[in-house]
Design a protein around this motif. Structure first.
Motif, PDB file in Angstrom:
ATOM      1  N   LEU A  52       0.670  -1.238  -0.016  1.00  0.00           N
ATOM      2  CA  LEU A  52      -0.002  -0.041   0.019  1.00  0.00           C
ATOM      3  C   LEU A  52       1.015   1.114  -0.033  1.00  0.00           C
ATOM      4  O   LEU A  52       1.643   1.574   0.952  1.00  0.00           O
ATOM      5  N   ASN A  53       0.932   1.815  -1.140  1.00  0.00           N
ATOM      6  CA  ASN A  53       1.816   3.037  -1.150  1.00  0.00           C
ATOM      7  C   ASN A  53       1.137   4.278  -0.630  1.00  0.00           C
ATOM      8  O   ASN A  53       0.276   4.481  -0.447  1.00  0.00           O
ATOM      9  N   PRO A  54       2.098   5.089   0.067  1.00  0.00           N
ATOM     10  CA  PRO A  54       1.613   6.497   0.334  1.00  0.00           C
ATOM     11  C   PRO A  54       0.673   7.110  -0.631  1.00  0.00           C
ATOM     12  O   PRO A  54       0.956   7.377  -1.835  1.00  0.00           O
ATOM     13  N   GLY A  55      -0.339   7.700  -0.019  1.00  0.00           N
ATOM     14  CA  GLY A  55      -1.423   8.128  -0.949  1.00  0.00           C
ATOM     15  C   GLY A  55      -2.354   7.587  -1.407  1.00  0.00           C
ATOM     16  O   GLY A  55      -3.279   8.050  -2.002  1.00  0.00           O
ATOM     17  N   GLU A  56      -2.256   6.083  -1.422  1.00  0.00           N
ATOM     18  CA  GLU A  56      -3.313   5.319  -2.024  1.00  0.00           C
ATOM     19  C   GLU A  56      -4.452   5.021  -0.854  1.00  0.00           C
ATOM     20  O   GLU A  56      -3.837   5.128   0.400  1.00  0.00           O
ATOM     21  N   THR A  57      -5.425   4.944  -1.214  1.00  0.00           N
ATOM     22  CA  THR A  57      -6.729   4.693  -0.391  1.00  0.00           C
ATOM     23  C   THR A  57      -6.963   3.092  -0.148  1.00  0.00           C
ATOM     24  O   THR A  57      -6.364   2.568  -1.378  1.00  0.00           O
ATOM     25  N   PHE A  58      -7.634   3.020   0.687  1.00  0.00           N
ATOM     26  CA  PHE A  58      -7.836   1.449   0.762  1.00  0.00           C
ATOM     27  C   PHE A  58      -9.390   1.203   1.640  1.00  0.00           C
ATOM     28  O   PHE A  58      -9.938   2.357   2.196  1.00  0.00           O
ATOM     29  N   LYS A  59      -9.720   0.016   1.647  1.00  0.00           N
ATOM     30  CA  LYS A  59     -10.773  -0.523   2.398  1.00  0.00           C
ATOM     31  C   LYS A  59     -10.483  -1.769   2.616  1.00  0.00           C
ATOM     32  O   LYS A  59      -9.624  -2.767   2.266  1.00  0.00           O
TER      33      LYS A  59
END
Length: 190
Positions: A104-111
């Motif tokens: 999960l890269n910085p700035g990427e969103t997730f759920k």
């Protein structure tokens, strides 16, 4: 059920054996003669262990549908799994955090999505424990990555993947058909 798996596959009820045969045949076509698959004890759900990268396996399945939309008759959905652990909330959270830190890269969103089967674990607890420890922003509608937990009995599969990596065969068929019609329309216009 397999203790170590890297694919979770949905099929039609009472077609689990046909699904396993179809998986095995497709894996052979890709050069994986060591695919192992088994029923889970749940209707319509199979787990498999491919010697190939599970994300590559899913990508190749998507390509196969693009070439021949009706190639798969029994496989309905394929989900790649990156790590399997005991179905213990601490082990699940640790695996999810390890994967998130590298995928999960910085700035990427997730759920976080959790599917719990044949277990007393609670979906809400798993989601809360994982989501509260990841500093990226949550996006429930259109995340860049999904932190996915698949609990089946005493084992859990964990992945951090883009939503497109979960292959719905029917959706892929519709998308392939739409692209084909778009291409045909462009050919007629030129």
């Amino acid at each position: 059920m397999l203790g170590e798996f890297n694919l979770v596959v949905s099929t039609y009820r009472q077609r689990e054996n046909d699904c396993i045969s179809e998986l095995w045949f497709f894996a052979k076509e890709l050069g994986d003669s060591r695919l192992d698959a088994s029923k889970t004890g749940l209707p319509s759900l199979v787990v498999a262990k491919t010697s190939l990268d599970p994300e590559d396996f899913v990508a190749k399945a998507r390509e196969k549908i693009e070439e021949n939309p009706w190639y798969f008759r029994y496989i309905l959905k394929i989900t790649p799994i990156q790590v399997t652990v005991d179905a213990d909330i601490q082990q699940i959270v640790e695996a999810a955090l390890r994967l998130s830190s590298s995928r999960l890269n910085p700035g990427e969103t997730f759920k976080v999505e959790a599917h719990i089967r044949l277990s007393e674990l609670r979906r809400e607890d798993i989601i809360r424990e994982i989501a509260s420890r990841i500093t990226n922003k949550v996006n429930l509608d259109n995340p860049d990555k999904i932190v996915l937990v698949e609990v089946i009995g005493d084992r859990a599969g964990v992945s951090v993947i883009p939503p497109s990596m979960i292959l719905s065969v029917e959706r892929a068929r519709r998308e392939a058909k739409a692209r084909k019609h778009q291409s045909e329309r462009l050919d007629l216009e030129s």
